[in-house]
Design an enzyme around this catalytic site. Structure first.
Site, mmCIF file in Angstrom:
data_model
loop_
_atom_site.group_PDB
_atom_site.id
_atom_site.type_symbol
_atom_site.label_atom_id
_atom_site.label_comp_id
_atom_site.label_asym_id
_atom_site.label_seq_id
_atom_site.Cartn_x
_atom_site.Cartn_y
_atom_site.Cartn_z
ATOM 1 N N GLU A 279 0.829 -1.209 0.000
ATOM 2 C CA GLU A 279 0.000 0.000 0.000
ATOM 3 C C GLU A 279 0.867 1.263 0.000
ATOM 4 O OE1 GLU A 279 -2.323 -3.392 1.389
ATOM 5 O OE2 GLU A 279 -0.395 -2.565 2.024
ATOM 6 N N PRO B 146 11.344 -13.812 -1.503
ATOM 7 C CA PRO B 146 10.274 -13.970 -0.514
ATOM 8 C C PRO B 146 9.684 -12.632 -0.087
ATOM 9 C CG PRO B 146 12.408 -14.239 0.526
ATOM 10 C CD PRO B 146 12.667 -14.128 -0.951
ATOM 11 N N MET C 282 15.379 -6.016 0.450
ATOM 12 C CA MET C 282 14.233 -5.158 0.165
ATOM 13 C C MET C 282 14.624 -4.121 -0.885
ATOM 14 S SD MET C 282 11.721 -6.175 2.163
ATOM 15 C CE MET C 282 10.610 -4.763 2.224
ATOM 16 N N GLY C 283 13.636 -3.658 -1.642
ATOM 17 C CA GLY C 283 13.838 -2.520 -2.522
ATOM 18 C C GLY C 283 14.467 -2.820 -3.864
ATOM 19 N N GLU C 284 14.574 -4.096 -4.253
ATOM 20 C CA GLU C 284 15.201 -4.424 -5.528
ATOM 21 C C GLU C 284 14.281 -5.203 -6.470
ATOM 22 O OE1 GLU C 284 19.744 -4.876 -5.432
ATOM 23 O OE2 GLU C 284 19.068 -6.113 -3.746
ATOM 24 N N PRO D 117 -0.423 -7.980 -9.923
ATOM 25 C CA PRO D 117 0.038 -8.367 -11.261
ATOM 26 C C PRO D 117 0.549 -7.171 -12.053
ATOM 27 C CG PRO D 117 -2.323 -8.111 -11.298
ATOM 28 C CD PRO D 117 -1.887 -7.819 -9.874
#
Length: 402
Positions: free
Chosen positions: A56, A255, A294-296, A321
């Site tokens: 979100e 993950p 994170m962030g990639e 999607p």
């Protein structure tokens, strides 16, 4: 509403005990716990924007940036439900945005929060509609806006029967629905049509940083994106079986929660595959690359011709999607896609994605989906999902209502 308040009151003590236990165990900081109880550093006079979690908050970022650009005086107090979302927001390092953990939906806690921060409006992203929160904000005379709102037929029916939905909807000053079905259901619950803003699915406007792709053949690379517990074992078994038929196949396993990397590494070893891990800065030389950072995500989408979207083989409602479609990935998904029901419905109906119900069906797709079919699926997906939300128009409509 009385029954809800009574339920929250009974639940408060166990929640406080659990919160205290998490602090003692080091799983929650004292600062975060204080914020959940309405405390923390005061940030008065800002517009309060609430986004539940990573997804979100990521989807809200284009809207946030557009609003801040249009109104240089705007300051935001952004609340989130998870530590990872908070870390993401703090990583933006924008002095105009204060990031806090969201207060519990208890009247005393919310009263403390409102007194401490004195927000001038509340913007809710998607479906984070909490009865006490909305009631107290409305009682304070503050405008409530809901952006990218979605509600299923089942939830709308349940809200209608209890009467709680009608009360919350009456407190909404402006609402932008995510899709036509949600808009219709909110109107049936009592939202006056004149309070509707243009429909907008914020996730269609997400622009992820692409990053340098892995030095792997894209059409021979599978990405398992945002997987959850119970999915990795199925994906790994399917990949191992497919690789026996298609030896050049490679897997990027990303993950949803990178902290689960040790247990996922054990699952990889269990099926007899080798792996290297991004968090250890190891080169992607094995069959499986564990993308436990994170962030990639943009980099991983850029690297893969096939993308299995996680949260869909287990009952998590499925993840977006829109991101893999924007990177021209061929989309595979499981049956549990309630979070994006209409989007996946359009994809499946028009042939822009493929439903895989179990490991055997995943194996077949991994083993046989070649470059030509991947490109065709990607083209169809873009057409099925339609154009991105008009963030510029939406941001002005939101600012006009504050």
């Amino acid at each position: 509403m009385f029954a809800y308040r009574l339920l929250v009151s009974f639940a408060t003590l166990p929640v406080l005990v659990r919160l205290g236990w998490r602090v003692l165990r080091g799983k929650e900081s004292a600062r975060a716990a204080s914020e959940r109880l309405g405390g923390g550093e005061a940030s008065p006079g800002r517009v309060w924007l609430h986004a539940a979690s990573n997804g979100e908050l990521t989807s809200a970022r284009p809207l946030i940036e557009a609003m801040l650009t249009r109104d240089p005086t705007l300051r935001l107090l952004v609340t989130v439900n998870t530590a990872t979302a908070r870390a993401m927001g703090e990583g933006w390092a924008d002095p105009r945005i204060a990031i806090r953990m969201a207060p519990l939906d208890h009247r005393a806690v919310l009263g403390r929060f409102l007194r401490r921060h004195g927000p001038r409006a509340l913007i809710v992203i998607e479906n984070e509609l909490w009865p006490n929160r909305m009631a107290l904000v409305a009682r304070a005379g503050l405008p409530i806006l809901v952006i990218g709102a979605r509600i299923s037929e089942r939830s709308a029916a349940r809200w209608g029967k209890t009467g709680l939905g009608q009360k919350m909807v009456a407190q909404i000053g402006a609402l932008s629905a995510q899709d036509p079905g949600s808009e219709s259901r909110f109107v049936k619950l009592g939202l006056p049509p004149e309070r509707l803003l243009p429909q907008a699915n914020l996730k269609t406007a997400i622009t992820l940083e692409r990053g340098a792709p892995l030095d792997w053949a894209r059409s021979e690379t599978v990405l398992a994106a945002s997987t959850h517990e119970g999915e990795e074992a199925l994906v790994l078994r399917a990949f191992a079986d497919a690789r026996a038929r298609r030896p050049g196949l490679r897997l990027i396993l990303a993950p949803r929660h990178p902290r689960r990397a040790p247990e996922i590494a054990a699952l990889i070893a269990k099926v007899g595959l080798a792996h290297t891990a991004r968090s250890k800065d190891e080169p992607p030389e094995a069959e499986v690359y564990l993308a436990d950072t994170m962030g990639e995500m943009g980099r991983w989408y850029e690297s893969a011709g096939i993308c299995f979207v996680g949260g869909s083989l287990v009952e998590k409602g499925g993840h977006t999607p829109y991101e893999p479609a924007s990177f021209d990935c061929a989309i595979l998904h499981g049956p549990h896609v309630a979070n994006f029901r209409e989007a996946y419905g359009a994809l499946d109906d028009q042939g822009g994605a493929r439903l895989t119900k179990d490991a055997a069906e995943l194996t077949e797709q991994f083993a046989t989906l070649g470059a030509t079919e991947q490109a065709e699926l990607a083209r169809t997906a873009r057409a099925a999902l339609g154009p991105p939300a008009d963030i510029e128009a939406l941001s002005q409509a939101v600012l006009d209502r504050l």
